[in-house]
Design a protein around this motif. Structure first.
Motif, mmCIF file in Angstrom:
data_model
loop_
_atom_site.group_PDB
_atom_site.id
_atom_site.type_symbol
_atom_site.label_atom_id
_atom_site.label_comp_id
_atom_site.label_asym_id
_atom_site.label_seq_id
_atom_site.Cartn_x
_atom_site.Cartn_y
_atom_site.Cartn_z
ATOM 1 N N ASN B 79 25.534 44.085 34.313
ATOM 2 C CA ASN B 79 26.320 45.130 34.969
ATOM 3 C C ASN B 79 26.716 44.763 36.397
ATOM 4 O OD1 ASN B 79 23.768 45.173 35.893
ATOM 5 N ND2 ASN B 79 23.443 47.394 35.678
ATOM 6 N N LEU B 80 26.473 43.485 36.757
ATOM 7 C CA LEU B 80 26.767 43.043 38.119
ATOM 8 C C LEU B 80 28.251 43.216 38.443
ATOM 9 C CD1 LEU B 80 25.135 41.879 40.431
ATOM 10 C CD2 LEU B 80 25.726 39.582 39.643
ATOM 11 N N ALA B 81 29.123 42.852 37.487
ATOM 12 C CA ALA B 81 30.563 42.934 37.728
ATOM 13 C C ALA B 81 30.963 44.363 38.072
ATOM 14 C CB ALA B 81 31.325 42.445 36.504
ATOM 15 N N ALA B 82 30.437 45.307 37.332
ATOM 16 C CA ALA B 82 30.796 46.705 37.576
ATOM 17 C C ALA B 82 30.256 47.176 38.920
ATOM 18 C CB ALA B 82 30.240 47.568 36.450
ATOM 19 N N GLN B 83 29.040 46.746 39.248
ATOM 20 C CA GLN B 83 28.442 47.152 40.529
ATOM 21 C C GLN B 83 29.257 46.614 41.703
ATOM 22 O OE1 GLN B 83 24.535 45.552 39.834
ATOM 23 N NE2 GLN B 83 23.614 47.595 39.723
ATOM 24 N N ILE B 84 29.660 45.350 41.584
ATOM 25 C CA ILE B 84 30.415 44.746 42.684
ATOM 26 C C ILE B 84 31.792 45.390 42.797
ATOM 27 C CG2 ILE B 84 31.505 42.618 43.491
ATOM 28 C CD1 ILE B 84 29.093 41.104 42.375
ATOM 29 N N ARG B 85 32.371 45.699 41.635
ATOM 30 C CA ARG B 85 33.698 46.313 41.654
ATOM 31 C C ARG B 85 33.658 47.655 42.393
ATOM 32 N NH1 ARG B 85 34.679 46.259 36.277
ATOM 33 N NH2 ARG B 85 35.110 44.031 36.259
ATOM 34 N N ALA B 86 32.488 48.272 42.427
ATOM 35 C CA ALA B 86 32.367 49.582 43.063
ATOM 36 C C ALA B 86 32.262 49.493 44.588
ATOM 37 C CB ALA B 86 31.146 50.303 42.499
ATOM 38 N N ILE B 87 32.051 48.272 45.113
ATOM 39 C CA ILE B 87 31.941 48.131 46.573
ATOM 40 C C ILE B 87 33.321 48.336 47.189
ATOM 41 C CG2 ILE B 87 31.396 46.520 48.454
ATOM 42 C CD1 ILE B 87 29.456 45.134 46.520
ATOM 43 N N PRO B 88 33.418 49.163 48.236
ATOM 44 C CA PRO B 88 34.728 49.352 48.857
ATOM 45 C C PRO B 88 35.258 48.022 49.412
ATOM 46 C CG PRO B 88 33.011 50.659 49.975
ATOM 47 C CD PRO B 88 32.351 49.947 48.852
ATOM 48 N N VAL B 90 36.682 45.739 47.510
ATOM 49 C CA VAL B 90 36.793 44.773 46.418
ATOM 50 C C VAL B 90 37.971 45.161 45.525
ATOM 51 C CG1 VAL B 90 35.670 43.843 44.360
ATOM 52 C CG2 VAL B 90 34.348 44.226 46.452
ATOM 53 N N THR B 91 38.878 44.212 45.311
ATOM 54 C CA THR B 91 40.046 44.483 44.472
ATOM 55 C C THR B 91 39.763 44.133 43.018
ATOM 56 O OG1 THR B 91 41.378 43.774 46.329
ATOM 57 C CG2 THR B 91 42.519 44.074 44.258
ATOM 58 N N LYS B 92 39.237 42.936 42.823
ATOM 59 C CA LYS B 92 39.032 42.439 41.461
ATOM 60 C C LYS B 92 37.725 41.679 41.385
ATOM 61 C CE LYS B 92 42.998 43.272 39.334
ATOM 62 N NZ LYS B 92 43.123 44.164 38.234
ATOM 63 N N VAL B 93 37.106 41.757 40.216
ATOM 64 C CA VAL B 93 35.947 40.919 39.945
ATOM 65 C C VAL B 93 36.277 40.140 38.676
ATOM 66 C CG1 VAL B 93 33.487 40.877 39.460
ATOM 67 C CG2 VAL B 93 34.416 42.585 41.019
ATOM 68 N N LEU B 94 36.276 38.821 38.782
ATOM 69 C CA LEU B 94 36.774 37.993 37.692
ATOM 70 C C LEU B 94 35.688 37.086 37.137
ATOM 71 C CD1 LEU B 94 39.973 36.866 39.626
ATOM 72 C CD2 LEU B 94 39.833 38.731 37.980
ATOM 73 N N PRO B 95 35.180 37.379 35.947
ATOM 74 C CA PRO B 95 34.192 36.495 35.320
ATOM 75 C C PRO B 95 34.915 35.278 34.748
ATOM 76 C CG PRO B 95 34.261 38.700 34.303
ATOM 77 C CD PRO B 95 35.469 38.556 35.125
ATOM 78 N N ARG B 96 34.341 34.089 34.921
ATOM 79 C CA ARG B 96 35.014 32.884 34.449
ATOM 80 C C ARG B 96 34.011 31.907 33.842
ATOM 81 N NH1 ARG B 96 38.496 32.035 39.858
ATOM 82 N NH2 ARG B 96 40.207 33.472 39.401
ATOM 83 N N VAL B 97 34.548 31.127 32.919
ATOM 84 C CA VAL B 97 33.767 30.083 32.267
ATOM 85 C C VAL B 97 34.505 28.769 32.486
ATOM 86 C CG1 VAL B 97 33.094 29.201 30.005
ATOM 87 C CG2 VAL B 97 32.789 31.629 30.533
#
Ligand code: ATP
Ligand code: MG
Lengths: 250, 410
Positions: B79-88, B90-97
């Protein structure tokens, strides 16, 4: 150090000299030599002179005889090589540069052969210059300078620049500058040498008049006989020595 | 009349010389300000493009991944991506492989770096994908669509709609292959990228290694790069119970870009210093000339009873006035130049036809400045300080005048 005098204050009109017979200016056995490398020029040799307060005295002599040197010593612009120069309570030879600067600012008025007005300043600003250095407020400066300009017959020229004035007018402004701070002594080095004889005589009468009315001591140099003829006391120099000291009843 | 008036009039006594000096100082201020602002604008743009194409303003990695790029150093974002996205901020959180793989067509094969992304999230920020139309874009996270670099496409003699196979090592040690279909083509102009870029949905890439929902990088894009420190501080507590992870700034994640900017700005600064040095020497010359011309006048001023200190101050005031007028004029010119550079910019395409690459990032060929008002003011103050510094020697010289000599010879 603005404002407070570093030597015994000596008002120009009320002398501090306790003994009225004591001279205001004394040069005793003064030698002045200029050294430029190995070259040595003796400008004054064993020169002694006493000047009382309120005198109108001319130093006469050919070019190179030492007239300017005497004026520089009395004016505190230079120090003697030997002997003593005293003005009132001030011993020129031993005074510090700061004391001499303050002495020139408050006690001496200078008039130069080539007027030496500051070209970027107006006539009135030039005349106010020493008052400004003394920190006198502007309205007071203006008041004194306006009075002087009337007295010297140059009223209405206050806002002119020196470049727009005739030689005689410039020298009158220079006289105003020399007198503005009400000094006890006015030193004038060939003040009329650059002027035509008519203007020169006018100026000389003016200075004589100021000397009488204000009691200011005037010491000036000249090698012009007509000018010399108007002085009460004439000190003659030749090769740095005094060769004559005569007083007439004029 | 006071010292400032006297100084001001004296300054204009030699009008032409003063104007020339003034112009020189003002122009140098303008140059330095305009070039600085242009650099600031260009760097900001590069950083912006760079972080969007690369690792974001901030990125979360597993320790050691940045150094080794080992594909088994992945992590589960949970749930890290969602938590970070909630920080004021932050525009985008992009998981990548990221996977080193072999791309094969029926004609040829190439070693490439396969990038698995979340297409929806990347679309609006990734400069590589931005130019693609809807029918060229990856459709979903686990589809067989591929976006491919133009050169790689040519090397493999492929075309849109054609198939290719990627092969990579699975976690169990065997080789796994996936069939992909070319949907979009990217042409950045950078040979390295165009020759190796292959982007697919993140879960399709994960199938190759069996890493499932694990990722290598969580790239974080901010509204404004100024908020980096604030957001980084907000991420730290989120990683408390994930000690194997670390949030890294773009400077660390993309050292090439950071170093290229640093180096570029250092060389600019060097030029600024030289410009200002030359101007200062010019000012010394002007002030010294003006003192030497007025030896007699200064001799008279001293004879009238001015202290040498006062005369020194007069020269310094003249320099101060010169510096202040020049600083104001320079700032006006610098602002006009910056205004032009912000509004119109410099189109480098007119000078350099190739694609522009800087520190491994392709950037917009139109350079645009950005306002750095604080810095502009600082430079103006520096220049006033330098003119005062330039006046020191002339001032000392004026203070050393002896009236007798000055009036005898001049
Ligand atoms: N600063 C100096 N350095 C070297 N010699 C000097 C200096 N001042 C004056 N002298 C020399 O001292 C002598 C006296 O000079 P001074 O200027 O006092 O004469 P003066 O009577 O005023 O002459 P003038 O009528 O030309 O003004 C001259 O020989 C002069 O060259
Ligand atoms: Mg002389």
């Amino acid at each position: 150090m603005r404002g407070e005098a570093l030597y015994l204050p000596l008002s120009p009109y009320a002398s501090l000299l306790t003994d009225a017979n004591m001279p205001l200016i004394t040069l005793s056995n003064v030698y002045k030599t200029y050294r430029h490398g190995s070259l040595e020029v003796t400008a004054l040799t064993d020169f002694s002179l006493e000047i009382a307060e309120g005198e109108f005295i001319v130093l006469a002599g050919p070019s190179g005889s030492g007239k300017t040197t005497v004026l520089n010593l009395v004016g505190g612009l230079d120090r003697p090589s030997a002997g003593a120069v005293t003005v009132g309570a001030l011993e020129i030879a031993s005074a510090s540069a700061a004391v001499l600067a303050d002495y020139r600012l408050r006690r001496v008025g200078f008039i130069f052969q080539s007027y030496n007005l500051i070209p970027v300043l107006t006539a009135a600003e030039n005349a106010e210059f020493t008052l400004m250095l003394q920190g006198v407020p502007r309205p007071e400066r203006r008041r004194r300078v306006t009075e002087l300009f009337i007295e010297l017959g140059i009223e209405g020229l206050e806002e002119r620049r020196p470049g727009d004035l005739s030689g005689g007018q410039q020298q009158r402004v220079a006289i105003a500058r020399a007198l503005a701070a009400a000094p006890g002594v006015v030193l004038a080095d060939e003040p009329t040498a650059n002027l035509d004889s008519h203007t020169a005589e006018e100026l000389l009468d003016l200075m004589r008049d100021l000397n009488r009315r204000r009691g200011v001591t005037f010491l000036f140099s000249s090698h012009d006989d007509r000018v010399i003829g108007r002085a009460r006391r004439v000190v003659r120099l030749e090769d740095g020595r005094m060769v004559g000291d005569s007083t007439t009843n004029r | 009349m006071n010292a400032f008036l006297y100084a001001w009039r004296s300054l204009w006594r030699n009008r032409r010389r003063t104007l020339i000096t003034l112009t020189a100082i003002a122009l140098s201020i303008m140059l330095v300000q305009a070039f600085h602002n242009l650099a600031v604008g260009a760097y900001a743009r590069m950083i912006d493009d760079g972080v969007r194409a690369g690792s974001g303003h901030l990125a979360v990695y597993r320790h050691g991944y940045l150094e080794s790029r080992e594909e088994n150093l992945g992590f589960s974002p949970a749930n890290l991506a969602a938590q970070i996205r909630a920080i004021p901020g932050v525009t985008k959180v992009l998981p990548r492989v990221y996977l080193p793989a072999l791309a094969q067509s029926s004609h040829d094969s190439r070693g490439i770096l396969l990038i698995g992304v979340e297409p929806e999230a990347e679309l609006t920020v990734n400069p590589f994908l931005k130019g693609l139309s809807a029918d060229a874009m990856l459709r979903d996270i686990d589809g067989r669509d591929a976006v491919i670099g133009k050169r790689l496409l040519d090397d493999l003699k492929l075309a849109v709609g054609r198939k290719l196979v990627v092969t990579a090592q699975h976690r169990d040690g065997t080789l796994h292959s996936e069939l992909l279909r070319v949907r979009g083509v990217v042409s950045t102009g950078m040979p390295d990228i165009d020759g190796s870029l292959l982007m697919v949905g993140r879960q399709r890439a994960a199938l190759l290694t069996g890493m499932q929902d694990d990722i290598h990088e969580l790239a974080i894009i901010l509204n404004d790069s100024d908020e980096e420190a604030f957001v980084a501080a907000a991420i730290t507590p989120l990683l408390h119970d994930r000690p194997e992870l670390a949030a890294v700034s773009w400077e660390k994640a993309m050292p090439n870009l950071a170093n290229a900017i640093k180096l570029d700005y250092a060389s600019q600064k060097f030029i600024f210093v030289i410009i200002l040095l030359i101007v200062t020497i010019g000012v010394v010359n002007t002030l010294l000339m003006s003192v030497m011309e007025r030896l007699r006048e200064f001799g008279v001023v001293l004879a009238l009873g001015s202290s040498p200190g006062r005369l020194r101050r007069l020269v310094l005031i003249e320099a101060l006035l010169l510096g202040m007028v020049a600083a104001v004029a320079g700032c006006v010119l610098g602002a006009l130049a910056t205004w032009y550079l912000v509004d119109i910019g410099i189109d480098l395409k007119r000078f350099i036809p190739e694609t522009l690459e800087f520190g491994g990032v392709v950037f917009d060929p139109v350079l645009r400045a950005a306002w750095d008002l604080a810095w502009m003011a600082k430079i103006a103050l520096y220049v006033v300080g330098l003119t005062l510094l330039a006046a020191l020697y002339p001032a000392i010289k004026a203070g050393r005048i002896t009236p007798v000599e000055a009036m005898r010879h001049h």
